[in-house]
Each structure stands twice: as structure tokens, then as C-alpha cells.
Design an enzyme around this catalytic site. Structure first.
Site, mmCIF file in Angstrom:
data_model
loop_
_atom_site.group_PDB
_atom_site.id
_atom_site.type_symbol
_atom_site.label_atom_id
_atom_site.label_comp_id
_atom_site.label_asym_id
_atom_site.label_seq_id
_atom_site.Cartn_x
_atom_site.Cartn_y
_atom_site.Cartn_z
ATOM 1 N N GLY A 240 47.867 -31.914 18.758
ATOM 2 C CA GLY A 240 47.786 -31.253 20.058
ATOM 3 C C GLY A 240 46.938 -29.998 20.117
ATOM 4 O O GLY A 240 46.785 -29.410 21.189
ATOM 5 N N ASP A 241 46.373 -29.576 18.982
ATOM 6 C CA ASP A 241 45.547 -28.361 18.988
ATOM 7 C C ASP A 241 44.424 -28.462 17.964
ATOM 8 O O ASP A 241 44.142 -27.522 17.223
ATOM 9 C CB ASP A 241 46.408 -27.130 18.712
ATOM 10 N N ILE A 242 43.780 -29.622 17.930
ATOM 11 C CA ILE A 242 42.644 -29.772 17.019
ATOM 12 C C ILE A 242 41.453 -29.048 17.630
ATOM 13 O O ILE A 242 41.021 -29.357 18.735
ATOM 14 C CB ILE A 242 42.324 -31.254 16.747
#
Length: 163
Positions: free
Chosen positions: A36-38
Site C-alpha cells: 500500500g505504500d510502494i
């Protein structure tokens, strides 16, 4: 104080970094999680192009919806809308990272947070020659765009077999 011009990474190094990042994401997906936060700041790359995907602070189980979280310029449309995350959510972010490594420019960063988030929902306007380079990369990884902004591949897993 003159800043040195940013170096454009060689194509082989970009490919190695993105493949390693896809493998890291695929490992999480195999465990039922979505990062969810690449984004670049969550990809630690050493001199041998080994990649470590860090910061699982916003990760959630695949299929869960909830509060809008992540780095705004890398958020998939479903994240912006607060919908359920799937492995495709991470594949979207990996595609943005790929774009930025190849094009040496930001894809969705537009200053204010709300504007960056709005850009990920609308189709990007690609108007420079660097887009041709990115399109040529589409044949080596499952990060293929359709005009409807849907990804052909929904997981980062099959990258190795397509290279």
C-alpha cells in the site's frame, strides 16, 4: 551551490531494481498482504541492486478497504477512493516507480496532496518522447497500461517469467 544533474539509470539497472521490487511485493501478496505504500523512499537499493521493501506501516490484508493511506503520488485509484486494496494496488505503484526511473521525472506529483491524488484517478497526459521508452518497458514486466487505466496483470508475481 550548483546541484549535479540527476543521473538517468542504465536500462539494465532499472529492470533489475523493478524486478526485485516486484518480487518483494509478490512475496507479501503471497502471504495475503498488500503493502500500500510502494514508492522510491520505501525501496532500499544497494550497490548490487538488491532491493529491500521497507515500511509496512500502512499494509493491510488483501481485500480490505479503509482510511486513505499511502504516499499520494504513488496511490492507485482504489486507494484514493478508499476502496479495497488488492495486489493490483501495489502493481500500480510499481508502474509509477518504473515510469519515474525511466523518464527521470515525476508522473503524478503535482504539488498539493489533493492534486497528486486526483491525477492518479484521471488518465495522465503523456506528451514527451520519454513515453516511448516507458512503453517499450511494458513488454518486460506486467505493468501494462490500458486506456481505461486498468492493469492487465493483477499481481507482481509473474515478472521473472516474462523477462
Amino acid at each position: 551551490n550548483v546541484k549535479p544533474a540527476p543521473a538517468v539509470l542504465p536500462r539494465a539497472r532499472v529492470v533489475a531494481i523493478v524486478i526485485a521490487a516486484c518480487e518483494a511485493a509478490a512475496h507479501l501478496h503471497g502471504l495475503g498482504w498488500v503493502h500500500g505504500d510502494i514508492c522510491p523512499s520505501n525501496l532500499i537499493v544497494d550497490d548490487n541492486d538488491r532491493v529491500v521493501l521497507i515500511d509496512l506501516g500502512v499494509a493491510r490484508k488483501a481485500g480490505q478497504a479503509g482510511t486513505v493511506r499511502g504516499t499520494h503520488a504513488y496511490m492507485a485509484p482504489e486507494q484514493v477512493r478508499g476502496e479495497a486494496w488488492t495486489p493490483a494496488t501495489d502493481v500500480f505503484a510499481l508502474g509509477v516507480v518504473l515510469w519515474e526511473l525511466v523518464a527521470d521525472s515525476r508522473l503524478f506529483h503535482r504539488g498539493p496532496t489533493w492534486l497528486s491524488m486526483a491525477m492518479s484517478i484521471g488518465a495522465p497526459k503523456v506528451c514527451d518522447s520519454r513515453a516511448k521508452v516507458v512503453i517499450s518497458f511494458a513488454s518486460i514486466a506486467p505493468l501494462r497500461f490500458l486506456s481505461s487505466r486498468r492493469w492487465i496483470m493483477s499481481s507482481a508475481g509473474p515478472v521473472r517469467s516474462e523477462t
